[in-house]
Write an enzyme that holds these catalytic residues in place. Structure first.
Site, short mmCIF file in Angstrom:
data_model
loop_
_atom_site.label_atom_id
_atom_site.label_comp_id
_atom_site.label_asym_id
_atom_site.label_seq_id
_atom_site.Cartn_x
_atom_site.Cartn_y
_atom_site.Cartn_z
N ARG A 185 -16.96 11.96 33.42
CA ARG A 185 -16.93 12.44 32.04
C ARG A 185 -16.28 11.40 31.13
NH1 ARG A 185 -15.47 17.18 31.12
NH2 ARG A 185 -15.90 17.93 33.22
N GLY A 216 -19.81 5.31 35.19
CA GLY A 216 -18.46 5.44 34.65
C GLY A 216 -18.40 6.23 33.35
N HIS A 217 -17.17 6.49 32.91
CA HIS A 217 -16.94 7.32 31.73
C HIS A 217 -17.47 6.65 30.47
CE1 HIS A 217 -13.44 4.64 31.94
NE2 HIS A 217 -13.39 4.76 30.62
N ASN A 218 -17.95 7.49 29.55
CA ASN A 218 -18.44 7.08 28.23
C ASN A 218 -19.70 6.22 28.27
OD1 ASN A 218 -15.15 7.16 27.69
ND2 ASN A 218 -16.37 7.99 26.02
N SER A 267 -18.37 2.78 29.54
CA SER A 267 -18.80 2.41 28.19
C SER A 267 -19.97 1.42 28.18
CB SER A 267 -17.64 1.83 27.38
OG SER A 267 -16.60 2.79 27.25
#
Length: 352
Positions: free
Chosen positions: A222, A243-245, A263
């Site tokens: 998340r 991974g996140h974002n 990201s």
């Protein structure tokens, strides 16, 4: 009971032309090299063209431009692989169908959850508070759906999947066994004085748009504050890490053992082959292909193109460098011979 179709019946059912004996029948499927006279096979890769001469397949799905062998039976298709898959669906019983239906007595559903029509919940499924499960969705054994998550229509969630809190799945999403949607991102505050690492909370969401498929044991983290999003039509293989974002674009293909750091943003129709590793905060343009075990360390902004290596670069440049490195041992041998020759010349003709 086995289903049987004639060449003519398959041609009419699939609305494609055929060549050969219209009355020949098949009841099974197989690869081209092993198929028998009662089986259908297909050719979609030129590497296996030689098998057209030796195969015993009763019917072969081929492209319309293929040179046909005499005394064999063909279905002529624009996409033989897709045609073959359609025939598999016609002939074969779907053994993946569960024997459980409706809502199993052992399923644990919170009173605030909203369950749509024709939803199946298998043994020991847990549906937490304020979850929404839309019509026609099937959730199999030992799945956990966290608070405030939503699962769109006609989705299929296989056993042992975890969908954590506040995740949102679109229509026709498929989650293969043991994948995890919405785990916390890998983020810690490291104290320089003590060397200790303190967990950083991740409060964002995961969104999987329509027709996304996530493979077994794959993890989608998340976002820290906002969201990680996998856009419509994207297919992610087994044992991948997102991974996140991250924002993974529409109709991407991400193959096994690949890791996408936080990201990262990818465009449409990007292909990430097996074992790739992408550093965080980069962008990959539409249509880019990352060959197996590639590791881009900066953004690829030009659409299209194939990239290879670590760090990843245009595949032609990488292949030239690989070829040069393979020649290095012989070059070193020649260099040593030249050094010995030079030494002997200096010995024979000392400088005054």
């Amino acid at each position: 009971m086995d289903k049987t179709f004639s060449l003519k019946e398959l041609s009419e059912h699939l609305n494609i032309p055929f060549s050969g004996d219209e009355n020949v029948t098949v009841s099974g499927v197989n690869e081209l090299s092993s198929a028998l006279s009662n089986e259908v096979s297909f050719l979609s890769n030129e590497k296996y063209t030689s098998f057209l001469q030796t195969t015993k397949a009763g019917i072969i799905c081929v492209e319309k431009e293929t040179i046909l062998q005499p005394e064999k039976n063909y279905l002529l298709s624009d996409d033989p692989s897709k045609t073959f898959e359609q025939i598999c669906n016609l002939l074969l019983e779907d053994h993946s169908q569960t024997g459980f239906s409706d809502i199993h007595p052992t399923a644990c559903v919170h009173p605030s959850a909203k369950i749509g029509k024709n939803v199946q919940l298998g043994p020991y499924v847990v549906i937490d508070r304020d979850v929404v499960i839309e019509d026609g969705t099937e959730i199999r054994a030992h799945v956990s759906i966290g608070p405030k998550s939503t699962i769109g229509k006609d989705s299929l969630i296989h056993p042992n999947v975890v969908v954590r809190e506040d995740c949102h799945l679109g229509k026709r999403v498929i989650l293969q066994p043991s994948c995890v949607i919405g785990s916390c991102g890998y983020g810690y505050h490291s104290c320089k004085k003590t060397g200790h690492h303190t967990k950083i909370k991740h409060l964002g969401k995961v969104i999987l748009e329509d027709d996304v498929e996530i493979g077994s044991s794959t993890t989608i983290d998340r976002g820290r504050f906002s969201k990680t999003i996998i856009k419509k039509g994207t297919k992610i293989d087994n044992q991948c890490m997102i991974g996140h974002n991250c924002e993974i674009g529409e109709h991407n293909l991400i193959v096994s053992m690949s890791g996408v750091s936080g990201s990262v943003k990818t465009g449409r129709n990007v292909i990430i082959a097996a074992g790739c590793g992408l550093v965080g905060h980069i962008e990959i343009a539409d249509g880019v292909i990352l060959a197996a075990r590639s590791a881009p360390i900066k953004s690829i902004k030009e659409p299209g193109g194939i990239y290879l290596g670590a760090p990843a670069q245009n595949i032609k440049k990488e292949m030239l460098q690989i070829a040069a490195l393979r020649k290095l041992p012989s070059v070193m041998k020649k260099l040593k011979k030249a050094e010995k020759l030079l030494d002997s010349m200096e010995t024979a003709c000392p400088s005054s």
